[in-house]
Design a protein around this motif. Sequence first.
Motif, PDB file in Angstrom:
ATOM      1  N   PRO A  24       0.736  -1.071   0.110  1.00  0.00           N
ATOM      2  CA  PRO A  24       0.015  -0.137  -0.004  1.00  0.00           C
ATOM      3  C   PRO A  24       0.814   1.391   0.042  1.00  0.00           C
ATOM      4  CG  PRO A  24      -0.074  -1.247   1.945  1.00  0.00           C
ATOM      5  CD  PRO A  24       0.777  -1.980   1.116  1.00  0.00           C
ATOM      6  N   LYS A  25       0.362   2.279  -0.745  1.00  0.00           N
ATOM      7  CA  LYS A  25       1.088   3.725  -0.678  1.00  0.00           C
ATOM      8  C   LYS A  25       0.660   4.585   0.151  1.00  0.00           C
ATOM      9  CE  LYS A  25       2.547   2.878  -5.322  1.00  0.00           C
ATOM     10  NZ  LYS A  25       2.820   3.234  -6.578  1.00  0.00           N
ATOM     11  N   VAL A  26       1.523   5.380   0.647  1.00  0.00           N
ATOM     12  CA  VAL A  26       1.171   6.129   1.725  1.00  0.00           C
ATOM     13  C   VAL A  26       0.769   7.642   0.894  1.00  0.00           C
ATOM     14  CG1 VAL A  26       1.991   7.869   3.573  1.00  0.00           C
ATOM     15  CG2 VAL A  26       2.807   5.633   3.610  1.00  0.00           C
ATOM     16  N   ILE A  27      -0.246   7.859   1.120  1.00  0.00           N
ATOM     17  CA  ILE A  27      -0.881   9.083   0.615  1.00  0.00           C
ATOM     18  C   ILE A  27      -0.989  10.529   1.697  1.00  0.00           C
ATOM     19  CG2 ILE A  27      -3.130  10.407  -0.376  1.00  0.00           C
ATOM     20  CD1 ILE A  27      -4.005   7.362  -1.061  1.00  0.00           C
ATOM     21  N   MET A  28      -0.101  11.319   1.301  1.00  0.00           N
ATOM     22  CA  MET A  28       0.178  12.575   2.263  1.00  0.00           C
ATOM     23  C   MET A  28      -1.075  13.490   2.069  1.00  0.00           C
ATOM     24  SD  MET A  28       2.890  11.706   3.722  1.00  0.00           S
ATOM     25  CE  MET A  28       3.452  13.069   4.428  1.00  0.00           C
ATOM     26  N   PRO A  29      -1.456  14.174   3.137  1.00  0.00           N
ATOM     27  CA  PRO A  29      -2.308  15.294   3.166  1.00  0.00           C
ATOM     28  C   PRO A  29      -1.953  16.343   2.325  1.00  0.00           C
ATOM     29  CG  PRO A  29      -1.242  14.966   5.302  1.00  0.00           C
ATOM     30  CD  PRO A  29      -0.912  14.070   4.551  1.00  0.00           C
ATOM     31  N   ASP A  85      -1.609  20.705   1.740  1.00  0.00           N
ATOM     32  CA  ASP A  85      -1.520  21.698   2.527  1.00  0.00           C
ATOM     33  C   ASP A  85      -2.601  22.052   3.468  1.00  0.00           C
ATOM     34  OD1 ASP A  85       1.203  21.698   2.096  1.00  0.00           O
ATOM     35  OD2 ASP A  85       1.272  23.164   0.448  1.00  0.00           O
ATOM     36  N   GLU A  86      -3.869  22.004   2.633  1.00  0.00           N
ATOM     37  CA  GLU A  86      -5.163  22.641   3.312  1.00  0.00           C
ATOM     38  C   GLU A  86      -5.376  21.383   4.351  1.00  0.00           C
ATOM     39  OE1 GLU A  86      -4.657  22.361  -0.246  1.00  0.00           O
ATOM     40  OE2 GLU A  86      -4.239  24.545  -0.430  1.00  0.00           O
ATOM     41  N   GLU A  87      -5.268  20.306   3.880  1.00  0.00           N
ATOM     42  CA  GLU A  87      -5.862  19.125   5.002  1.00  0.00           C
ATOM     43  C   GLU A  87      -4.706  19.253   5.940  1.00  0.00           C
ATOM     44  OE1 GLU A  87      -7.616  15.600   2.045  1.00  0.00           O
ATOM     45  OE2 GLU A  87      -5.465  15.991   2.111  1.00  0.00           O
ATOM     46  N   ASP A  88      -3.650  19.183   5.741  1.00  0.00           N
ATOM     47  CA  ASP A  88      -2.613  19.493   7.026  1.00  0.00           C
ATOM     48  C   ASP A  88      -2.865  20.640   7.746  1.00  0.00           C
ATOM     49  OD1 ASP A  88      -0.532  18.023   8.264  1.00  0.00           O
ATOM     50  OD2 ASP A  88       0.896  19.934   7.246  1.00  0.00           O
ATOM     51  N   ALA A  89      -3.423  21.648   7.407  1.00  0.00           N
ATOM     52  CA  ALA A  89      -3.563  22.957   8.296  1.00  0.00           C
ATOM     53  C   ALA A  89      -5.061  22.446   9.100  1.00  0.00           C
ATOM     54  CB  ALA A  89      -3.851  23.986   7.369  1.00  0.00           C
ATOM     55  N   ALA A  90      -5.988  21.659   8.377  1.00  0.00           N
ATOM     56  CA  ALA A  90      -7.297  21.599   9.244  1.00  0.00           C
ATOM     57  C   ALA A  90      -6.815  20.420  10.141  1.00  0.00           C
ATOM     58  CB  ALA A  90      -8.050  20.823   8.131  1.00  0.00           C
ATOM     59  N   ILE A  91      -6.019  19.473   9.851  1.00  0.00           N
ATOM     60  CA  ILE A  91      -5.425  18.745  11.130  1.00  0.00           C
ATOM     61  C   ILE A  91      -4.885  19.446  12.264  1.00  0.00           C
ATOM     62  CG2 ILE A  91      -4.041  16.673  11.513  1.00  0.00           C
ATOM     63  CD1 ILE A  91      -4.506  15.833   8.629  1.00  0.00           C
ATOM     64  N   ASN A  92      -4.044  20.343  11.703  1.00  0.00           N
ATOM     65  CA  ASN A  92      -3.213  21.119  13.048  1.00  0.00           C
ATOM     66  C   ASN A  92      -4.397  21.811  13.552  1.00  0.00           C
ATOM     67  OD1 ASN A  92      -0.819  19.964  12.738  1.00  0.00           O
ATOM     68  ND2 ASN A  92      -0.099  20.924  10.894  1.00  0.00           N
ATOM     69  N   ARG A  93      -5.176  22.501  12.925  1.00  0.00           N
ATOM     70  CA  ARG A  93      -6.191  23.402  13.820  1.00  0.00           C
ATOM     71  C   ARG A  93      -6.935  22.539  14.757  1.00  0.00           C
ATOM     72  NH1 ARG A  93      -7.019  25.879   8.736  1.00  0.00           N
ATOM     73  NH2 ARG A  93      -8.626  24.471   8.268  1.00  0.00           N
ATOM     74  N   GLY A  94      -7.506  21.450  14.341  1.00  0.00           N
ATOM     75  CA  GLY A  94      -8.193  20.391  15.135  1.00  0.00           C
ATOM     76  C   GLY A  94      -7.263  19.905  16.179  1.00  0.00           C
ATOM     77  N   ILE A  95      -6.037  19.757  16.304  1.00  0.00           N
ATOM     78  CA  ILE A  95      -5.336  19.359  17.262  1.00  0.00           C
ATOM     79  C   ILE A  95      -5.188  20.830  18.297  1.00  0.00           C
ATOM     80  CG2 ILE A  95      -2.803  18.855  17.678  1.00  0.00           C
ATOM     81  CD1 ILE A  95      -2.783  17.132  15.240  1.00  0.00           C
ATOM     82  N   ALA A  96      -4.786  21.940  17.758  1.00  0.00           N
ATOM     83  CA  ALA A  96      -4.940  23.094  18.666  1.00  0.00           C
ATOM     84  C   ALA A  96      -6.098  23.339  19.414  1.00  0.00           C
ATOM     85  CB  ALA A  96      -4.552  24.167  17.708  1.00  0.00           C
ATOM     86  N   ALA A  97      -7.213  23.094  18.767  1.00  0.00           N
ATOM     87  CA  ALA A  97      -8.434  23.293  19.382  1.00  0.00           C
ATOM     88  C   ALA A  97      -9.030  22.125  20.435  1.00  0.00           C
ATOM     89  CB  ALA A  97      -9.727  23.196  18.393  1.00  0.00           C
ATOM     90  N   ASP A  98      -8.322  21.081  20.584  1.00  0.00           N
ATOM     91  CA  ASP A  98      -8.499  19.899  21.222  1.00  0.00           C
ATOM     92  C   ASP A  98      -7.838  20.277  22.529  1.00  0.00           C
ATOM     93  OD1 ASP A  98      -8.991  17.452  22.800  1.00  0.00           O
ATOM     94  OD2 ASP A  98      -7.896  16.086  21.201  1.00  0.00           O
ATOM     95  N   SER A  99      -8.797  20.381  23.897  1.00  0.00           N
ATOM     96  CA  SER A  99      -8.417  20.811  25.162  1.00  0.00           C
ATOM     97  C   SER A  99      -7.626  19.485  25.806  1.00  0.00           C
ATOM     98  CB  SER A  99      -9.598  21.059  25.916  1.00  0.00           C
ATOM     99  OG  SER A  99     -10.323  19.777  26.226  1.00  0.00           O
TER     100      SER A  99
END
Length: 96
Positions: free
Chosen positions: A5-10, A12-26
Amino acid sequence: MSPKPKVIMPTDEEDAAINRGIAADSDTYEVPAGDFAKMKRVGARGRPRLEKRKVLLSVRYDADIVEQFRATGDGWQSRMNDALRQWLDQHGGKAA
């Protein structure tokens, strides 16, 4: 084509959304680099080292002998080692 299986990297927009979700998680806490550098591993990992280490070896035995030892359950290889040690003791070997 490789069956691996090949790794599909996110994107830039998906990566930013992931990081926003991490930052918002208390429950998320990011350790500062200075604190991370001060951290030390607690205790030793894995099994304690033996005083006399065992040797990894490839040996061929008759199938019926191996089956009988395996039939005794977990630890059969240690019991096989003990049987060899007992044989050496009885026949003047230098097993220590």
